[in-house]
Design a protein around this motif. Structure first.
Motif, PDB file in Angstrom:
ATOM      1  N   LYS A 174       0.864  -1.187   0.000  1.00 23.00           N
ATOM      2  CA  LYS A 174       0.000   0.000   0.000  1.00 23.00           C
ATOM      3  C   LYS A 174       0.897   1.233   0.000  1.00 23.00           C
ATOM      4  O   LYS A 174       1.729   1.401   0.892  1.00 23.00           O
ATOM      5  N   ILE A 175       0.768   2.065  -1.014  1.00 24.13           N
ATOM      6  CA  ILE A 175       1.585   3.271  -1.109  1.00 24.13           C
ATOM      7  C   ILE A 175       0.708   4.510  -1.129  1.00 24.13           C
ATOM      8  O   ILE A 175      -0.460   4.455  -1.517  1.00 24.13           O
ATOM      9  N   VAL A 176       1.301   5.624  -0.705  1.00 22.24           N
ATOM     10  CA  VAL A 176       0.646   6.920  -0.762  1.00 22.24           C
ATOM     11  C   VAL A 176       1.513   7.810  -1.648  1.00 22.24           C
ATOM     12  O   VAL A 176       2.693   8.029  -1.355  1.00 22.24           O
ATOM     13  N   ILE A 177       0.949   8.288  -2.736  1.00 21.34           N
ATOM     14  CA  ILE A 177       1.640   9.217  -3.629  1.00 21.34           C
ATOM     15  C   ILE A 177       1.156  10.609  -3.269  1.00 21.34           C
ATOM     16  O   ILE A 177      -0.020  10.916  -3.415  1.00 21.34           O
ATOM     17  N   SER A 178       2.070  11.433  -2.765  1.00 21.19           N
ATOM     18  CA  SER A 178       1.716  12.801  -2.372  1.00 21.19           C
ATOM     19  C   SER A 178       2.110  13.771  -3.474  1.00 21.19           C
ATOM     20  O   SER A 178       3.074  13.543  -4.201  1.00 21.19           O
ATOM     21  N   GLY A 179       1.375  14.873  -3.571  1.00 23.09           N
ATOM     22  CA  GLY A 179       1.662  15.866  -4.582  1.00 23.09           C
ATOM     23  C   GLY A 179       0.521  16.836  -4.727  1.00 23.09           C
ATOM     24  O   GLY A 179      -0.132  17.211  -3.744  1.00 23.09           O
ATOM     25  N   ALA A 180       0.262  17.225  -5.962  1.00 21.11           N
ATOM     26  CA  ALA A 180      -0.787  18.202  -6.233  1.00 21.11           C
ATOM     27  C   ALA A 180      -1.390  17.943  -7.612  1.00 21.11           C
ATOM     28  O   ALA A 180      -0.763  17.334  -8.472  1.00 21.11           O
ATOM     29  N   GLU A 186      -0.961  -1.363 -13.937  1.00 20.73           N
ATOM     30  CA  GLU A 186      -1.742  -0.279 -13.338  1.00 20.73           C
ATOM     31  C   GLU A 186      -1.867  -0.508 -11.839  1.00 20.73           C
ATOM     32  O   GLU A 186      -2.112  -1.612 -11.375  1.00 20.73           O
ATOM     33  N   CYS A 187      -1.676   0.562 -11.093  1.00 17.04           N
ATOM     34  CA  CYS A 187      -1.843   0.540  -9.640  1.00 17.04           C
ATOM     35  C   CYS A 187      -3.264   1.015  -9.379  1.00 17.04           C
ATOM     36  O   CYS A 187      -3.595   2.181  -9.607  1.00 17.04           O
ATOM     37  N   LYS A 188      -4.119   0.109  -8.939  1.00 12.59           N
ATOM     38  CA  LYS A 188      -5.527   0.445  -8.722  1.00 12.59           C
ATOM     39  C   LYS A 188      -5.665   1.395  -7.541  1.00 12.59           C
ATOM     40  O   LYS A 188      -5.336   1.048  -6.421  1.00 12.59           O
ATOM     41  N   THR A 189      -6.139   2.603  -7.795  1.00  9.15           N
ATOM     42  CA  THR A 189      -6.262   3.598  -6.724  1.00  9.15           C
ATOM     43  C   THR A 189      -7.474   3.294  -5.857  1.00  9.15           C
ATOM     44  O   THR A 189      -8.475   2.758  -6.321  1.00  9.15           O
ATOM     45  N   ILE A 190      -7.341   3.636  -4.587  1.00 14.10           N
ATOM     46  CA  ILE A 190      -8.436   3.495  -3.630  1.00 14.10           C
ATOM     47  C   ILE A 190      -9.096   4.868  -3.550  1.00 14.10           C
ATOM     48  O   ILE A 190      -8.584   5.781  -2.909  1.00 14.10           O
ATOM     49  N   ASP A 191     -10.208   5.023  -4.249  1.00 11.36           N
ATOM     50  CA  ASP A 191     -10.816   6.338  -4.445  1.00 11.36           C
ATOM     51  C   ASP A 191     -11.176   7.061  -3.156  1.00 11.36           C
ATOM     52  O   ASP A 191     -10.998   8.268  -3.055  1.00 11.36           O
ATOM     53  N   HIS A 192     -11.683   6.350  -2.146  1.00 10.01           N
ATOM     54  CA  HIS A 192     -12.119   7.058  -0.945  1.00 10.01           C
ATOM     55  C   HIS A 192     -10.947   7.553  -0.096  1.00 10.01           C
ATOM     56  O   HIS A 192     -11.148   8.316   0.833  1.00 10.01           O
ATOM     57  N   PHE A 193      -9.698   7.140  -0.399  1.00 10.49           N
ATOM     58  CA  PHE A 193      -8.517   7.686   0.272  1.00 10.49           C
ATOM     59  C   PHE A 193      -7.752   8.651  -0.625  1.00 10.49           C
ATOM     60  O   PHE A 193      -6.766   9.239  -0.206  1.00 10.49           O
ATOM     61  N   SER A 194      -8.157   8.782  -1.859  1.00  8.53           N
ATOM     62  CA  SER A 194      -7.435   9.603  -2.832  1.00  8.53           C
ATOM     63  C   SER A 194      -8.133  10.933  -3.056  1.00  8.53           C
ATOM     64  O   SER A 194      -9.341  11.040  -2.868  1.00  8.53           O
ATOM     65  N   GLY A 195      -7.371  11.920  -3.468  1.00 10.28           N
ATOM     66  CA  GLY A 195      -7.931  13.242  -3.731  1.00 10.28           C
ATOM     67  C   GLY A 195      -6.971  14.062  -4.569  1.00 10.28           C
ATOM     68  O   GLY A 195      -6.123  13.531  -5.278  1.00 10.28           O
ATOM     69  N   ASP A 196      -7.076  15.372  -4.465  1.00  8.55           N
ATOM     70  CA  ASP A 196      -6.257  16.269  -5.274  1.00  8.55           C
ATOM     71  C   ASP A 196      -4.786  16.271  -4.855  1.00  8.55           C
ATOM     72  O   ASP A 196      -3.908  16.511  -5.668  1.00  8.55           O
ATOM     73  N   THR A 197      -4.502  15.967  -3.583  1.00 11.38           N
ATOM     74  CA  THR A 197      -3.112  16.034  -3.093  1.00 11.38           C
ATOM     75  C   THR A 197      -2.512  14.677  -2.773  1.00 11.38           C
ATOM     76  O   THR A 197      -1.338  14.606  -2.414  1.00 11.38           O
ATOM     77  N   GLN A 198      -3.275  13.598  -2.870  1.00 12.00           N
ATOM     78  CA  GLN A 198      -2.696  12.275  -2.644  1.00 12.00           C
ATOM     79  C   GLN A 198      -3.484  11.204  -3.368  1.00 12.00           C
ATOM     80  O   GLN A 198      -4.687  11.320  -3.570  1.00 12.00           O
ATOM     81  N   LEU A 199      -2.754  10.160  -3.770  1.00 10.37           N
ATOM     82  CA  LEU A 199      -3.352   8.965  -4.358  1.00 10.37           C
ATOM     83  C   LEU A 199      -2.890   7.781  -3.525  1.00 10.37           C
ATOM     84  O   LEU A 199      -1.710   7.674  -3.191  1.00 10.37           O
ATOM     85  N   VAL A 200      -3.809   6.900  -3.173  1.00 14.54           N
ATOM     86  CA  VAL A 200      -3.475   5.710  -2.400  1.00 14.54           C
ATOM     87  C   VAL A 200      -3.796   4.498  -3.269  1.00 14.54           C
ATOM     88  O   VAL A 200      -4.880   4.407  -3.843  1.00 14.54           O
ATOM     89  N   CYS A 201      -2.826   3.579  -3.374  1.00 14.06           N
ATOM     90  CA  CYS A 201      -3.059   2.381  -4.172  1.00 14.06           C
ATOM     91  C   CYS A 201      -2.152   1.254  -3.704  1.00 14.06           C
ATOM     92  O   CYS A 201      -1.261   1.457  -2.882  1.00 14.06           O
TER      93      CYS A 201
END
Length: 172
Positions: free
Chosen positions: A57-63, A85-100
């Motif tokens: 499980k990784i967290v990609i931080s950014g903008a 493809e790294c399937k993103t977990i939508d309810h943890f992802s947003g404009d500043t981070q992606l979780v997958c």
């Protein structure tokens, strides 16, 4: 007259869909629903490494991963293959981070299972598709082969007809 378009990868198909959406909404009175798409930026990937079998499980931080415009979607790929493809977990992802969760490593080093200490660094690409087109940012992630447990020995022992013992030895 018939026109056909052949694509060699899903990214080309996504570009065509975005182009057609641009044309469709260019003439639309609802064009105010869309905002200007911003270039995504990756500032950190945590953790920056994981096992070759994937599942980290990784967290990609950014903008700018998800803008406010309609039809915006962020997609994360590991390596240069669309199969990774790294399937993103939508309810943890947003404009500043992606979780997958990372996909399985598919590089030559990773496919050689006899290399217990092998590592493979791959490019991580975040593609943000929207009405204005496809924008992307890249960073890196390292797969460690010795972090992935491997079964190297299994033994069974029957003490009686009703009891059996299975011993599994793992290397991590």
């Amino acid at each position: 007259m018939s026109t056909s378009v052949r694509t060699s990868s899903p990214s080309i198909a996504v570009m065509w869909v975005c182009f057609l959406l641009q044309l469709m909404f260019f003439f639309s009175a609802d064009a105010a629903l869309f905002t200007t798409q911003r270039v995504p930026v990756i500032t950190d990937i945590e953790p920056p490494h994981g096992g070759t079998e994937g599942g980290t499980k990784i967290v990609i931080s950014g903008a700018n991963f998800n803008s406010d415009s309609l039809f915006t979607k962020a997609v994360v790929y590991f390596g240069n293959s669309l199969a990774n493809e790294c399937k993103t977990i939508d309810h943890f992802s947003g404009d500043t981070q992606l979780v997958c969760y990372t996909p399985k490593c598919r590089t030559e080093v990773c496919n050689n299972g006899n290399i217990w200490s092998g590592t493979s660094t791959v490019e991580v690409s975040v593609y943000v598709t929207g009405v204005e087109g496809i924008l992307f940012a890249t960073s890196s992630f390292t797969y460690y082969n010795y972090w992935t447990p491997n079964v190297y020995e299994m033994q069974t022992a029957a003490y009686s007809s009703a009891v059996a013992n299975l011993q599994v030895s793992l290397r991590a």
